[in-house]
Scaffold this motif. Sequence first.
Motif, PDB file in Angstrom:
ATOM      1  N   GLN A   1      91.552  -1.119  70.966  1.00  0.00           N
ATOM      2  CA  GLN A   1      90.710   0.034  72.447  1.00  0.00           C
ATOM      3  C   GLN A   1      89.497  -0.583  73.534  1.00  0.00           C
ATOM      4  OE1 GLN A   1      92.650   2.871  72.439  1.00  0.00           O
ATOM      5  NE2 GLN A   1      91.532   3.518  74.306  1.00  0.00           N
ATOM      6  N   ARG A   2      89.202  -1.353  73.185  1.00  0.00           N
ATOM      7  CA  ARG A   2      88.616  -1.639  74.204  1.00  0.00           C
ATOM      8  C   ARG A   2      88.668  -2.401  75.007  1.00  0.00           C
ATOM      9  NH1 ARG A   2      85.331  -0.479  77.678  1.00  0.00           N
ATOM     10  NH2 ARG A   2      82.197  -1.914  77.668  1.00  0.00           N
ATOM     11  N   GLU A   3      89.871  -3.610  74.347  1.00  0.00           N
ATOM     12  CA  GLU A   3      89.875  -4.292  74.560  1.00  0.00           C
ATOM     13  C   GLU A   3      90.848  -3.715  76.523  1.00  0.00           C
ATOM     14  OE1 GLU A   3      92.348  -7.480  73.275  1.00  0.00           O
ATOM     15  OE2 GLU A   3      89.825  -8.368  72.106  1.00  0.00           O
ATOM     16  N   LYS A   4      91.647  -2.286  76.055  1.00  0.00           N
ATOM     17  CA  LYS A   4      92.758  -2.381  76.519  1.00  0.00           C
ATOM     18  C   LYS A   4      91.662  -1.800  78.038  1.00  0.00           C
ATOM     19  CE  LYS A   4      96.404   1.476  77.228  1.00  0.00           C
ATOM     20  NZ  LYS A   4      97.036   1.873  76.441  1.00  0.00           N
ATOM     21  N   GLU A   5      90.708  -0.532  76.882  1.00  0.00           N
ATOM     22  CA  GLU A   5      89.480  -0.410  78.275  1.00  0.00           C
ATOM     23  C   GLU A   5      88.937  -1.472  79.365  1.00  0.00           C
ATOM     24  OE1 GLU A   5      86.740   1.436  76.338  1.00  0.00           O
ATOM     25  OE2 GLU A   5      87.596   3.170  76.262  1.00  0.00           O
ATOM     26  N   ILE A   6      89.072  -2.938  79.100  1.00  0.00           N
ATOM     27  CA  ILE A   6      88.191  -4.094  79.782  1.00  0.00           C
ATOM     28  C   ILE A   6      89.178  -4.459  81.097  1.00  0.00           C
ATOM     29  CG2 ILE A   6      87.323  -5.990  79.656  1.00  0.00           C
ATOM     30  CD1 ILE A   6      85.354  -4.764  77.559  1.00  0.00           C
TER      31      ILE A   6
ATOM     32  N   ASN B   1      91.755  -2.494  81.844  1.00  0.00           N
ATOM     33  CA  ASN B   1      92.410  -1.142  83.121  1.00  0.00           C
ATOM     34  C   ASN B   1      91.224  -0.880  83.933  1.00  0.00           C
ATOM     35  OD1 ASN B   1      94.763  -0.514  81.326  1.00  0.00           O
ATOM     36  ND2 ASN B   1      93.237   1.149  80.573  1.00  0.00           N
ATOM     37  N   GLU B   2      90.042  -1.257  84.151  1.00  0.00           N
ATOM     38  CA  GLU B   2      88.681  -1.487  84.161  1.00  0.00           C
ATOM     39  C   GLU B   2      88.625  -2.938  85.618  1.00  0.00           C
ATOM     40  OE1 GLU B   2      85.023  -0.346  85.825  1.00  0.00           O
ATOM     41  OE2 GLU B   2      86.144   0.951  83.749  1.00  0.00           O
TER      42      GLU B   2
END
Length: 135
Positions: free
Chosen positions: A1-6, A8-9
């Motif tokens: 999840q965190r990798e996906k947010e990073i 996207n960012e």
Amino acid sequence: QREKEIGNETTKLREELRKQKKSIGEYRSSKEDEINQLRQKAQHAIREKVEMEHEMDELRYQLAQREKEIGNETTKLREELRKQKKSIGEYRSSKEDEINQLRQKAQHAIREKGEMEHEMDELRYQLAQREKEIG
């Protein structure tokens, strides 16, 4: 999840960076165009100034030539008048007519000189106006 947010960012940041680079490029291009236009205007104004200076030099030369001619003519008129005065008793009436003609010529020459001075003043004024526009 965190990798996906990073991810996207990172994508958003890359997109924003791309837009900024495009915006900066467009800004730079518009400023370069503006600078080129200003350079052209300045070059045109400088050319006009040089042309006006040339015209003023030519007018000054013409005025100096005319003043010289007037001086020569005045000297000739004085010499002629001196000669006339020697024999004024014999030629009185004819010489008076001639004197009047000579006065008219001198007045005409003086008027021409005044007109040339007026033209020079007008050119100086126009040059000053142009220099204000340039400045």
